[in-house]
Design a protein around this motif. Sequence first.
Motif, PDB file in Angstrom:
ATOM      1  N   LEU A 250       9.231   1.179  -5.474  1.00 38.58           N
ATOM      2  CA  LEU A 250       8.322   2.329  -5.471  1.00 38.58           C
ATOM      3  C   LEU A 250       7.813   2.642  -4.065  1.00 38.58           C
ATOM      4  CD1 LEU A 250       6.290   1.795  -8.770  1.00 38.58           C
ATOM      5  CD2 LEU A 250       8.104   3.434  -8.350  1.00 38.58           C
ATOM      6  N   LEU A 251       7.650   1.601  -3.272  1.00 34.78           N
ATOM      7  CA  LEU A 251       7.193   1.799  -1.900  1.00 34.78           C
ATOM      8  C   LEU A 251       8.200   2.655  -1.114  1.00 34.78           C
ATOM      9  CD1 LEU A 251       4.564   0.708  -0.737  1.00 34.78           C
ATOM     10  CD2 LEU A 251       5.828  -1.159   0.281  1.00 34.78           C
TER      11      LEU A 251
ATOM     12  N   PHE B   9      10.839   4.531  -2.639  1.00 32.83           N
ATOM     13  CA  PHE B   9      11.435   5.685  -3.314  1.00 32.83           C
ATOM     14  C   PHE B   9      10.488   6.498  -4.203  1.00 32.83           C
ATOM     15  CE2 PHE B   9      15.024   2.693  -2.620  1.00 32.83           C
ATOM     16  CZ  PHE B   9      15.715   3.471  -1.705  1.00 32.83           C
ATOM     17  N   PHE B  10       9.201   6.145  -4.230  1.00 31.91           N
ATOM     18  CA  PHE B  10       8.271   6.855  -5.120  1.00 31.91           C
ATOM     19  C   PHE B  10       8.309   8.365  -4.877  1.00 31.91           C
ATOM     20  CE2 PHE B  10       4.148   8.768  -5.983  1.00 31.91           C
ATOM     21  CZ  PHE B  10       3.902   8.374  -7.279  1.00 31.91           C
TER      22      PHE B  10
END
Lengths: 271, 279
Positions: B158-159, B161-162
């Motif tokens: 998530l860091l 590709f969020f």
Amino acid sequence: MDARDQTRSAAIEIDDLHVELGGIEILSGVNARIGRGEITALIGPNGAGKTTLLLAMLGMIPYRGRIVIARDNGLLRVSYLPQRFEFDRGLPVRVMDFLCLSQQRLPLFVVSRKQKRAKALAALGEVEAEHLRSRRLGALSGGELQRVMLASALLEDPTVLLLDEPASAVDRTGEELFMGLVRRLHQERRLTVVMVSHDLSMVTRLASQVICLNRRVLSAGKTAEVLNKSSLSSCFGEDKGLLLHDHPWDAELSCAREPEDGAGPGRSGED
Amino acid sequence: MELIFRLIDVVLPFSFAEPLFMKRALLAVLLVAPLCAAMGVMVVNFRMAFFSDAISHSAFTGVALGILFGVDPRITLIVFGVLIGLGIISVRLRSSLSVDTVIGVFFSFAVALGIVIISARKSLTTDLHSYLYGDVLTVSDPELLGMAILFMACAAFLLFFFNQLFLIGINEQQATAQGIKVRALEYAYALLLALVVTVSIRVIGLLLITAMLVVPAAAGRNLAGSVRAMFWWAIAAGLGSGVIGLVATFYWDSATGATIILIACLAFLASQAYASLKK
């Protein structure tokens, strides 16, 4: 090659392009040359393959043939404004959120970087939409959303801008505003613009080149040369003579002209 | 682990936190609840609740296959769930069928296979209860380690590709036009989501795990006015209902997973009332 010739060189060259979707040939042997630094309009009846041609230029659909987009100072950046930007309007996404999402790798839930926010704000300024920065994306009108999308496209520092039916979601005032913006951005950023449009009034006033498409290229050239009744009839069909008489742009069609602002190939000699 | 358990004694000097099984359960909830909430933000944006349901119900078959072949069912349920998840994405990208139709087919296949196996081997039925309702009170140290690794993997994902995932959630075509590798990200997200669902079944149970993804994120969406706020409200709702639900379980002697979801649903109702008032 002098400067003028250089700028007249092709930004996009399309050779023998074929696109088949679902067993139906949408584009068949399309050959076209889109001049660098010009506004080129793609016109044609519904189902002619105009949007398909834009998507092929973006590499978003499979095709046979060749599409070459020239680099500009080593850069190749193509931005695209879709005809309809459909999304979940209930999403809690502000305009600045939307613009920053595509700008920074660091997730927005951690930080919204000052530098990226400033760049996004500047892009909003360019499209006269700074006041929309805190609005939710879903609360924007058609015209406002279109300008935010244009700001989003500008953030990519494009060399080529592809517009799909920019007049379809806005009223007459919004259309005038958008045309003014495109004209100004084209001049200031020396953009190559390819615009799909059904609105021949917009085409006449904005485009320096027109490509008339109906699965293949029926005619192409300067706006004034292509936008005449015989050429339009061959593109849209004879019966579309009615169309010419029923629309307010009829008068403008009869005096189709080069854009008054010098947005045509002549001005780009200084590039 | 000893150090962490002692830390819990210091931070939470309450009777519910005294037993070792409650300490482990608390750690499991602290890992799984925010993980589900964070991944749930995308589940809500991508409208993937049905996808998550298909994965969780496939766990039923994964467990049955494990018991049938003498393999640890906690492993087979994860492997089978991941295969179903990747299968759904793969067919969806190659087919003109709508996504819910594709999921429906995989869902039916997974559940039918499970029922066939279980009905043929009646003795398996009793083993399935802990997976249906979840059993966080029996979670082991290796399972906690697995949850921690998955937590870190998802946090890293998530860091990086969020933002791109969020753009895909807003409009997939535009994300593609902006040069985002939509397919690769969809596969990666589906893989991680399948892992999150199958690993979290131990805590929440396969019947309700989708709620742990969807309900906190939906509450977050009701409360938030921005992307960042939606994310953190979802985490707060997930974590809050997880911890409150676990503590309530200790006193009520109820099923932990269901109690957590009940609290989360109350949080959602409150958020819905707030959203209605705001309008």
